[in-house]
Enzyme design. Structure first.
Site, PDB file in Angstrom:
ATOM      1  CG  HIS A  53      40.861  34.173  41.231  1.00  0.00           C
ATOM      2  ND1 HIS A  53      39.490  34.220  41.212  1.00  0.00           N
ATOM      3  CD2 HIS A  53      41.235  34.971  42.263  1.00  0.00           C
ATOM      4  CE1 HIS A  53      39.046  35.017  42.172  1.00  0.00           C
ATOM      5  NE2 HIS A  53      40.084  35.481  42.837  1.00  0.00           N
ATOM      6  CG  ASN A 126      35.532  38.021  43.907  1.00  0.00           C
ATOM      7  OD1 ASN A 126      36.158  37.452  43.030  1.00  0.00           O
ATOM      8  ND2 ASN A 126      36.063  38.344  45.055  1.00  0.00           N
TER       9      ASN A 126
END
Ligand code: NDP
Length: 485
Positions: A53, A126
């Site tokens: 990320h 997510n």
């Protein structure tokens, strides 16, 4: 009035580019603090990027309760319809480095920090409702295969598919990833999902397993494989640009928030484990119940201070919201804060974007450490002291909690053919959307055509178990793209 230019100790500098030297063209002097300090600071501008990320975008906004949910959850920020809580959301890709393209085929992170009156709640979600693994010990192995080959430093279709086909519990997430939802058109036009099962409880002491869905009010918009490839070259920051400019124009994106619930009794009867991160709860069996709205309406003023230094953790929770026994979630409870201690330092919660707004952080033994900048609780004893009593706020405890029994043993939650049922159901859902079954086969074929034939054969078999037609279409197109002699 314009600010006075100074060096880092606040001393005014009349001429920033006049470096001290001997004469006009002689060597520089070490005593020139202005030059040395500014170079030394520049040399240290980068902090470790997140190992996953790393590329992200963020915005502030608010969460508003739209429907009463107090029978399911007793958290204070949910207690009244219309109540608003300030939030900060960071969207991200997963595998790429911090300069990598926003249009990459990759899941997207969707992490939101709620600055509640009971402390910070982080929902670290997510844009997909499932994940590739359900055993956390696989995480470093899995991520390595999606990143770069240790020898060539290139993305590598062989290691990518070698891992996935050897671990078939990945099939559900891989089917979503290679549908066009794997390349969202923007961060605004995708959903967020808890993925994991969490536990919420009400003030009566009843508790529920829950799955949370943030459904985009902008609708779902995706790029096809070729559009995503072209976008990666033309504008690697397209999602950052879209989010920033749309918010700046006043087009605040929003998401409607829903929860699915299950009692412990229902969970025992479910045809899958609620602790299995590779499974969804079918909508028809576990209806979605609306409870709120998330709105992002304010851009950060400084990317590094607010977006790069934002530190989310699923362990940051509030009364009446708990993790479940999902083993991947249990590991994330450790791993996220561990990353922030490495990346930002042990006092990362003192950074303004991470600071609870309650003004009630009072934990007298957590003292000192690098970059302690909040006064360090002054002269207060650095241990719990009867001479300095504190209030211990109670909240209602849940009755009839889970009871765990069994021997302490290593257990590998191995895959079975069951893993292919839910992706198979998704393949049928895709038939309702124009070109989506075709695009799924095409997107896999383009990617797998870069792999060796024996890996390709494993991919054909893997997707044939999702659906025989899908496996056969992938094979046909792959062999056209990479013919075998
Ligand atoms: P439903 O027919 O009730 O729901 C199907 C859901 O599929 C839609 O609501 C939509 O979810 C989602 N969807 C549509 N296109 C895609 C895509 N390309 N990639 C991922 N999801 C897509 O069926 P079920 O609830 O019984 O689920 C069937 C399958 O749908 C599951 O196996 C799962 O793969 C997928 N799905 C299910 C979700 C769930 O929580 N039940 C959530 C998301 C996907 P949405 O409304 O969230 O956009």
């Amino acid at each position: 009035m314009a600010p006075v230019y100074t060096n880092s100790n606040g001393c005014p500098i009349p001429e920033p580019f006049a470096t001290q030297r001997i004469g006009k063209h002689g060597p520089l002097l070490l005593q020139d603090f202005n030059l040395i300090d500014s170079l030394a600071h520049f040399d240290r501008e980068r902090i470790p990027e997140r190992v996953v990320h790393a590329k992200g975008s963020g915005a502030y906004g608010y969460f508003e309760v739209t429907d009463d949910i107090t029978d399911v959850c007793g958290a204070a920020f949910l207690d009244t319809i219309g109540k608003r809580t300030k939030v900060f959301t960071r969207f991200s890709t997963v595998g790429g480095e911090s300069g990598s393209p926003d249009a990459a085929r990759d899941p997207r992170g969707f992490a939101t920090k709620f600055y509640t009156e009971e402390g910070n709640l982080d929902l670290v979600y997510n844009n997909t409702p499932v994940f590739f693994i359900r055993d956390p010990s696989k995480f470093p192995h899995f991520i390595h295969t999606q990143k770069r080959n240790p020898e060539t430093h290139l993305k590598d279709a062989n290691m990518f598919w070698d891992y996935l086909t050897s671990n078939p519990e990945s099939a559900h997430q891989v089917t979503i990833l290679f549908s066009d939802r794997g390349t969202p058109a923007s961060y605004r036009e995708m959903n967020g999902y808890s993925g994991h099962t969490y536990k919420w409880s009400n003030k009566k002491g009843e508790w529920f397993y829950v799955q949370v869905h943030f459904i985009s009010d902008q609708g779902i918009k995706t790029l096809n494989n070729e559009e995503a490839g072209a976008m990666s070259g033309a504008n690697p920051d397209h999602a950052q640009e879209d989010l920033f400019k749309e918010i700046a124009k006043g087009n605040a994106p929003s998401w409607t928030c829903y929860v699915q619930t299950m009692t412990a009794e229902q969970a025992k009867k479910a045809p899958f484990s609620v602790f299995d991160l590779t499974k969804v709860w079918p909508h028809a069996d576990y209806p979605m119940r609306r409870f709120g709205k998330l709105v992002l309406n304010e851009n950060p003023k400084n990317y590094f201070a607010e977006v790069e230094q934002a530190a989310f953790s699923p362990a940051h929770t509030v009364p009446h919201m708990e993790p479940s026994a999902d083993p991947v979630l249990q590991s994330r409870l450790f791993s996220y804060a561990d990353t922030h201690r490495h990346r930002l330092g042990t006092n990362y919660t003192q950074i303004p974007v991470n600071c609870p707004v309650t003004g009630r952080v009072f934990n007298p033994h957590m003292r000192d450490g690098g970059m302690n900048v909040n006064g360090n609780l002054g002269a207060h004893p650095n241990y719990l002291a009867t001479s300095h009593p504190l209030e211990f706020k109670q909240f209602s405890l849940q009755e009839d909690q889970e009871v765990w029994e069994g021997s302490a043993c290593p257990f590998h939650w191995k895959a079975t053919d069951d893993e292919f049922k839910q992706p198979g159901a998704l393949y049928k859902v895709l038939a309702k959307y124009p070109n989506q079954q075709k695009n799924l086969a095409h997107n896999v074929a383009v990617h797998v055509s870069a792999a060796d034939p024996h890996i390709q054969d494993r991919v054909f078999e893997y997707f044939s178990k999702v659906d025989p037609e899908l496996g056969s279409n992938i094979k046909k197109e792959t062999l056209q793209l990479s013919p075998r002699n």
